[in-house]
Design a protein around this motif. Sequence first.
Motif, PDB file in Angstrom:
ATOM      1  N   TRP A 160       0.874  -1.192   0.043  1.00  0.00           N
ATOM      2  CA  TRP A 160      -0.060  -0.037   0.124  1.00  0.00           C
ATOM      3  C   TRP A 160       0.852   1.249   0.033  1.00  0.00           C
ATOM      4  O   TRP A 160       0.529   2.200  -0.603  1.00  0.00           O
ATOM      5  N   THR A 214       1.417   4.240  -3.158  1.00  0.00           N
ATOM      6  CA  THR A 214       1.055   5.589  -2.995  1.00  0.00           C
ATOM      7  C   THR A 214       2.586   6.367  -3.135  1.00  0.00           C
ATOM      8  O   THR A 214       2.262   7.566  -3.980  1.00  0.00           O
ATOM      9  N   GLU A 236      -2.404  15.502  -4.309  1.00  0.00           N
ATOM     10  CA  GLU A 236      -2.816  14.912  -3.173  1.00  0.00           C
ATOM     11  C   GLU A 236      -4.546  14.517  -3.473  1.00  0.00           C
ATOM     12  O   GLU A 236      -4.993  13.293  -2.900  1.00  0.00           O
ATOM     13  N   ILE A 267      -4.495  11.552  -5.548  1.00  0.00           N
ATOM     14  CA  ILE A 267      -3.948  10.061  -4.680  1.00  0.00           C
ATOM     15  C   ILE A 267      -5.129   9.803  -3.721  1.00  0.00           C
ATOM     16  O   ILE A 267      -5.370   8.336  -3.720  1.00  0.00           O
ATOM     17  N   ARG A 268      -5.764  10.564  -2.986  1.00  0.00           N
ATOM     18  CA  ARG A 268      -6.827  10.236  -2.105  1.00  0.00           C
ATOM     19  C   ARG A 268      -7.818   9.507  -2.710  1.00  0.00           C
ATOM     20  O   ARG A 268      -8.419   8.410  -2.234  1.00  0.00           O
ATOM     21  N   LEU A 303      -6.748   5.880  -3.717  1.00  0.00           N
ATOM     22  CA  LEU A 303      -6.435   4.956  -2.634  1.00  0.00           C
ATOM     23  C   LEU A 303      -7.909   4.619  -2.048  1.00  0.00           C
ATOM     24  O   LEU A 303      -7.823   3.522  -1.657  1.00  0.00           O
ATOM     25  N   ILE A 328      -5.543   5.093   5.325  1.00  0.00           N
ATOM     26  CA  ILE A 328      -5.291   6.307   4.660  1.00  0.00           C
ATOM     27  C   ILE A 328      -4.655   7.187   5.375  1.00  0.00           C
ATOM     28  O   ILE A 328      -3.482   7.846   4.941  1.00  0.00           O
ATOM     29  N   LEU A 361      -1.007   6.230   5.328  1.00  0.00           N
ATOM     30  CA  LEU A 361      -0.309   6.746   4.010  1.00  0.00           C
ATOM     31  C   LEU A 361      -0.291   8.299   3.682  1.00  0.00           C
ATOM     32  O   LEU A 361       0.405   8.537   2.918  1.00  0.00           O
ATOM     33  N   THR A 362      -0.905   9.121   4.475  1.00  0.00           N
ATOM     34  CA  THR A 362      -0.737  10.438   4.205  1.00  0.00           C
ATOM     35  C   THR A 362       0.665  10.900   4.742  1.00  0.00           C
ATOM     36  O   THR A 362       1.014  12.111   4.558  1.00  0.00           O
ATOM     37  N   TRP A 396       3.148  10.014   3.725  1.00  0.00           N
ATOM     38  CA  TRP A 396       4.047  10.260   2.497  1.00  0.00           C
ATOM     39  C   TRP A 396       3.388  11.778   1.986  1.00  0.00           C
ATOM     40  O   TRP A 396       3.919  12.369   1.497  1.00  0.00           O
ATOM     41  N   PHE A 397       2.144  11.490   1.361  1.00  0.00           N
ATOM     42  CA  PHE A 397       1.556  12.491   0.384  1.00  0.00           C
ATOM     43  C   PHE A 397       0.942  13.696   1.039  1.00  0.00           C
ATOM     44  O   PHE A 397       0.866  14.752   0.328  1.00  0.00           O
TER      45      PHE A 397
END
Length: 251
Positions: free
Chosen positions: A18, A22, A32, A35-36, A39, A64, A67-68, A70-71
């Motif tokens: 996952w 990302t 962003e 990507i959201r 995902l 998520i 994972l944020t 990162w982004f």
Amino acid sequence: MRKRHEKLGVKQTIQKYWMDRTVQMMLAGMSEKEIRAELDEFLKTQKQSGGTGQRGEKTYGMAIGILTSWFAPDSDLVPFRDEALMFARSLSTEEWLPLHWIIISASYPFWFNIAKQAGRLFNLQDQITQVQVFGRIKEQYGDRETVARNARYTVRSFVAWGILKDAENKGCYEKSAPISVADPDLAILMFESALHATSEGKVALGLLLNNPAFFPFQLPLISGDYVSQCNDRLEVVRYGLDDILLVLKKK
């Protein structure tokens, strides 16, 4: 920043692929918002176990948040994240695990602290148990069911990433062979993650080189002079005869 050090946030097992997905989207130049949305569609079919199947929005939405890291990290972590992303461009996907590790550690110090407790236990014994890790982490975060639950998901993430191996007895773990980090610049970025994961924002270099939270990795020896030359976000402070302190520079 203090709120970051108090939160738990690991509300389910996180699969490495996952995180890989990302970063791949970020390297492809996706925003962003894009990507959201991607995902959101992807994770609704991804189970915590690593298999596939439909999941409810409340369940996969929890992933998520991790994972944020990162982004959409906190603003003070953006320069750190940007350098980690630069490393990702030059490494193969199979080599991204240390980057994911430090990105989560900086944004979710709870992850770093679980690793630290596990590493301390491995310094004493070949196998560790959930009960031992949870007992130590509750001393820091309090004796709450949510602490134990988040700790369990973190440990299971370590297993999913291949950092830990399930032992024969349920709830017992062995550590895998350490991942060699040969690039000293990447090692310095790992040190920076530890400083972000520490509320004081400062740690002695010697303690970083042997930090139990880095038990999954084999790090090179690095001098304070080299750190000062390679990372302008860290301040190198000398004290005593030979002791060196690394400190996050104030914005």
